[in-house]
Design a protein around this motif. Structure first.
Motif, PDB file in Angstrom:
ATOM      1  N   ASP A  19       6.498   0.567  60.827  1.00 39.40           N
ATOM      2  CA  ASP A  19       6.233  -0.496  61.804  1.00 39.40           C
ATOM      3  C   ASP A  19       6.424  -1.887  61.210  1.00 39.40           C
ATOM      4  OD1 ASP A  19       4.013   0.055  60.182  1.00 39.40           O
ATOM      5  OD2 ASP A  19       2.596  -0.771  61.619  1.00 39.40           O
ATOM      6  N   VAL A  20       6.366  -2.018  59.871  1.00 38.48           N
ATOM      7  CA  VAL A  20       6.629  -3.305  59.239  1.00 38.48           C
ATOM      8  C   VAL A  20       7.891  -3.244  58.373  1.00 38.48           C
ATOM      9  CG1 VAL A  20       4.199  -3.985  59.280  1.00 38.48           C
ATOM     10  CG2 VAL A  20       5.124  -2.828  57.244  1.00 38.48           C
ATOM     11  N   ALA A  21       8.563  -2.089  58.398  1.00 38.42           N
ATOM     12  CA  ALA A  21       9.807  -1.873  57.644  1.00 38.42           C
ATOM     13  C   ALA A  21       9.642  -2.202  56.164  1.00 38.42           C
ATOM     14  CB  ALA A  21      10.948  -2.684  58.246  1.00 38.42           C
ATOM     15  N   GLY A  22       8.470  -1.832  55.630  1.00 37.84           N
ATOM     16  CA  GLY A  22       8.216  -2.128  54.226  1.00 37.84           C
ATOM     17  C   GLY A  22       7.016  -1.361  53.698  1.00 37.84           C
ATOM     18  N   ARG A  79      11.909   6.323  58.631  1.00 36.28           N
ATOM     19  CA  ARG A  79      11.454   6.483  60.017  1.00 36.28           C
ATOM     20  C   ARG A  79       9.999   6.936  60.072  1.00 36.28           C
ATOM     21  NH1 ARG A  79      15.930  10.766  61.599  1.00 36.28           N
ATOM     22  NH2 ARG A  79      15.203  11.430  59.528  1.00 36.28           N
ATOM     23  N   ASN A  80       9.446   7.358  58.922  1.00 36.38           N
ATOM     24  CA  ASN A  80       8.126   7.963  58.897  1.00 36.38           C
ATOM     25  C   ASN A  80       7.188   7.241  57.939  1.00 36.38           C
ATOM     26  OD1 ASN A  80       8.472  10.604  60.484  1.00 36.38           O
ATOM     27  ND2 ASN A  80      10.206  10.672  59.061  1.00 36.38           N
ATOM     28  N   LEU A  81       5.913   7.235  58.291  1.00 36.72           N
ATOM     29  CA  LEU A  81       4.862   6.806  57.377  1.00 36.72           C
ATOM     30  C   LEU A  81       4.767   7.854  56.274  1.00 36.72           C
ATOM     31  CD1 LEU A  81       2.470   4.757  57.004  1.00 36.72           C
ATOM     32  CD2 LEU A  81       1.067   6.378  58.286  1.00 36.72           C
ATOM     33  N   ALA A 368      14.518  -6.928  48.162  1.00 31.03           N
ATOM     34  CA  ALA A 368      14.131  -6.482  49.509  1.00 31.03           C
ATOM     35  C   ALA A 368      12.621  -6.568  49.692  1.00 31.03           C
ATOM     36  CB  ALA A 368      14.619  -5.056  49.742  1.00 31.03           C
ATOM     37  N   LEU A 369      11.857  -6.230  48.653  1.00 28.94           N
ATOM     38  CA  LEU A 369      10.399  -6.314  48.748  1.00 28.94           C
ATOM     39  C   LEU A 369       9.954  -7.744  48.968  1.00 28.94           C
ATOM     40  CD1 LEU A 369       7.550  -5.110  48.460  1.00 28.94           C
ATOM     41  CD2 LEU A 369       7.753  -5.463  45.983  1.00 28.94           C
ATOM     42  N   MET A 370      10.501  -8.683  48.204  1.00 28.22           N
ATOM     43  CA  MET A 370      10.098 -10.081  48.351  1.00 28.22           C
ATOM     44  C   MET A 370      10.431 -10.609  49.751  1.00 28.22           C
ATOM     45  SD  MET A 370       8.568 -10.913  45.554  1.00 28.22           S
ATOM     46  CE  MET A 370       7.967  -9.221  45.534  1.00 28.22           C
ATOM     47  N   ALA A 375       8.433 -12.202  55.059  1.00 29.67           N
ATOM     48  CA  ALA A 375       8.523 -12.124  56.514  1.00 29.67           C
ATOM     49  C   ALA A 375       7.190 -11.722  57.142  1.00 29.67           C
ATOM     50  CB  ALA A 375       9.601 -11.112  56.907  1.00 29.67           C
ATOM     51  N   ARG A 376       6.364 -10.990  56.388  1.00 33.19           N
ATOM     52  CA  ARG A 376       5.048 -10.564  56.872  1.00 33.19           C
ATOM     53  C   ARG A 376       3.971 -11.604  56.569  1.00 33.19           C
ATOM     54  NH1 ARG A 376       5.133  -4.892  53.862  1.00 33.19           N
ATOM     55  NH2 ARG A 376       2.911  -4.827  54.422  1.00 33.19           N
ATOM     56  N   GLY A 377       4.348 -12.729  55.986  1.00 26.27           N
ATOM     57  CA  GLY A 377       3.391 -13.802  55.689  1.00 26.27           C
ATOM     58  C   GLY A 377       2.443 -13.477  54.554  1.00 26.27           C
ATOM     59  N   LEU A 378       2.897 -12.637  53.602  1.00 26.50           N
ATOM     60  CA  LEU A 378       2.041 -12.182  52.532  1.00 26.50           C
ATOM     61  C   LEU A 378       2.312 -12.878  51.197  1.00 26.50           C
ATOM     62  CD1 LEU A 378       2.038  -8.387  53.383  1.00 26.50           C
ATOM     63  CD2 LEU A 378       0.098  -9.942  53.566  1.00 26.50           C
TER      64      LEU A 378
END
Length: 380
Positions: A19-22, A79-81, A368-370, A375-378
């Motif tokens: 859901d957050v693609a990360g 696609r999965n948790l 990609a992690l950064m 993008a998630r404001g973290l």
């Protein structure tokens, strides 16, 4: 064995959230995987560099994601948790030749030049010369120096014996940060390898300041034929797509569990082939030739800094010699093998053997992690 067999422990890990693609930083609370990712500590590396990581994990606000057992059963795709390796920005390092019995097998690989058909004869010759003389030696001790001189006089000295009983440990880079796979994922072998095996190990979680804060399990996938041909092929033998498995989660040290428990750990290995073949193995940390604190001190300190911390494989006692198919050629993997590494208090790490060219490609790295965290404001 249960994925997590000590629910009373303090657990730290990572999972993929579609859901957050990360990825998310997670802990385990009453059997529920709980997201504790925050701007204060958006990565596991950040958590381990806090003044009191254990207190942070206990008290951090969290979002329940679901029962651990259900999430662990999900396919390992985006696609999965699903669970990831419990490390992120840390350097992934490995200590080699830390047990006497596996040290002898490294010498055999070298003497056989990576040819499994020659290994049995070499094993018999070296066994007759060395016997159990290395079993009780402490690496770097005066007694080890005497054994070194005796072996040199017999023409049996090896680079593996040098790092096995000499003053300096072998510590190498297993893979880049973010490249390790977690529980349930495929593990990869190079297609050219015909002599290889799993290596069940304890993996320490170490902060950038060198504090040993917890431990988990690892499979340091080993290509015996490549390394046996030349020690200069170590990186080709060790660092390939999906060749490093770590998990299921880091058990943080607390008042009930600590480094002494690591020193006493008993690891069990189970390999189950699609053809019905099974192999069991064992690695007892009490037989390690170098103390974990010594291995950490040789890895990072004033001589070498790791600003994002380190996860460190401690090596293995296990070295399979029984034949799987061809008499005299010992064990080697087949595609589809299910490898389970377990230890009381650390749970179980289970993976399926594939070729590195067929395992999912590694595409989500540090950049990609950064971008994802920003993008998630973290990221502040």
């Amino acid at each position: 064995m249960d994925l997590i067999d000590a629910p009373e422990g303090l657990w730290l890990g990572r999972c993929w959230r579609p859901d957050v693609a990360g990825p998310a930083v997670v802990t385990l609370r009453d059997g529920t995987l709980t997201d504790i990712t925050s701007a204060t500590a958006p990565t596991v590396s950040d958590v381990l560099d806090l003044p009191d990581p254990a207190a942070h994990v206990r008290g951090a606000p969290g979002e329940a994601l679901g029962p651990l057992d259900e999430i662990a059963a999900n396919p390992c795709d985006r696609r999965n948790l699903h669970l990831l390796a419990p490390c992120d920005l840390q350097a992934v390092k490995a200590a080699g030749v830390t047990f006497a019995r596996s040290m002898v097998e490294r010498v055999i690989e070298e003497q056989a030049a990576g040819d499994p058909t020659r290994a049995e004869a070499v094993r018999a010759r070296i066994g007759a010369a060395i016997g159990d003389s290395l079993r009780d030696l402490r690496a770097g001790s005066p007694e080890a120096a005497e054994v070194k001189r005796a072996l040199q006089a017999e023409g049996l000295w090896s680079q593996y014996l040098e790092v096995g009983i000499g003053p300096d440990a072998e510590v190498f880079s297993k893979c880049p940060p973010m490249a390790s796979v977690g529980p349930g994922a495929d593990i990869g072998l190079l297609p050219v390898s015909t002599w290889n095996n799993p290596e069940p190990e304890i993996v320490l979680a170490v902060s950038s300041a060198g504090r040993i804060l917890g431990a988990t399990l690892g499979n340091d996938v080993n290509l015996r034929d490549l390394e046996g041909r030349s020690a200069l092929l170590l990186s080709k033998a060790k660092d390939n797509n999906a060749s490093s498995a770590i998990g299921p989660m880091i058990r943080l040290f607390d008042d009930g569990w600590g480094l002494d428990d690591v020193r006493r750990a008993e690891l069990t290995l189970l390999v189950e082939g699609e053809d019905g073949y099974t192999l069991t193995g064992h690695s007892s940390m009490s037989e390690i030739s170098r103390d974990p604190e010594d291995l950490v001190a040789q890895t990072l300190g004033r001589h070498h800094q790791y600003p994002d911390g380190v996860v460190l494989y401690l090596g293995t006692l296990f070295a399979p010699t029984e034949d799987r198919d061809v008499p005299g050629e010992g064990f080697t993997h087949k595609q589809g093998d299910v490898v389970t590494i377990s230890a009381p208090g650390l749970g179980a790490l289970r993976n399926v053997v594939r070729l590195s060219t067929e395992a999912p490609e590694w595409t989500f790295g540090t950049r990609a992690l950064m971008k994802n965290l920003a993008a998630r404001g973290l990221l502040s």
